[in-house]
Design an enzyme around this catalytic site. Sequence first.
Site, short mmCIF file in Angstrom:
data_model
loop_
_atom_site.label_atom_id
_atom_site.label_comp_id
_atom_site.label_asym_id
_atom_site.label_seq_id
_atom_site.Cartn_x
_atom_site.Cartn_y
_atom_site.Cartn_z
N LYS A 49 -24.16 3.30 -39.38
CA LYS A 49 -24.37 3.05 -40.81
C LYS A 49 -24.49 1.55 -41.06
O LYS A 49 -23.84 0.76 -40.38
CB LYS A 49 -23.19 3.59 -41.63
N ARG A 98 -6.11 12.97 -46.88
CA ARG A 98 -5.95 13.22 -48.32
C ARG A 98 -5.96 14.69 -48.66
O ARG A 98 -5.44 15.11 -49.68
CB ARG A 98 -7.11 12.55 -49.09
N SER A 136 -13.44 4.92 -49.53
CA SER A 136 -14.41 3.82 -49.52
C SER A 136 -15.75 4.29 -50.09
O SER A 136 -16.42 3.56 -50.82
CB SER A 136 -14.61 3.30 -48.10
#
Length: 172
Positions: A49, A98, A136
């Site tokens: 990326k 999470r 992010s």
Amino acid sequence: MAEMRSSERRVAVCPGSFDPLTVGHVDLVRRAAVIFDRVVVAILVNDEKTPLLTKDERVALAREVFASVPAVEVDTFDGLLVDYVARRGAIAIVRGVRSAADLEYEWPMRLMNHHLRPSIDTVFLPTAAALGHVSSRLVKEVWRLGGEIGDLVPPVVEARLRALRGDPTPAR
Ligand code: PNS
């Protein structure tokens, strides 16, 4: 690269893109530093990326954020994570989780890393409930669309992202 002192028995690596570093990362690394003698924040470079922040920016911001935590060191890595972890003499990889969706993403990586280096374990730390929405990816989306990110990233990161967007930094 810092030398490992003999008293530092339990070193963990907290790997990631950190593009950008969020308050979720900060919470995770600080909590890992309570459990381990030393935590190496290992910033992935040469990812496929294209990052928003350069490697040097991400390193500098992370070093500034963790400057007050002596047990935390910031470094970069590329190639196989487990090889880097072994080179650092670390015993564990720390990742924040999470949600169940995060665990699904993390699980094959954990299995592959264990397959490659059985001596290195992965420790999952559940994200603080109040930070479950912080990633992010979403921070970048909110930032790109002109939203407020002051509660989502450390102040130095906010200032850098504001500068990238051409915004003035607000007085606090
Ligand atoms: O912050 P991220 O992008 O979720 O972090 C992902 C990271 C850096 C942990 C992952 O991409 C990684 O470990 N990359 C190193 C390459 C590697 O070792 N791959 C094979 C084992 S899964």
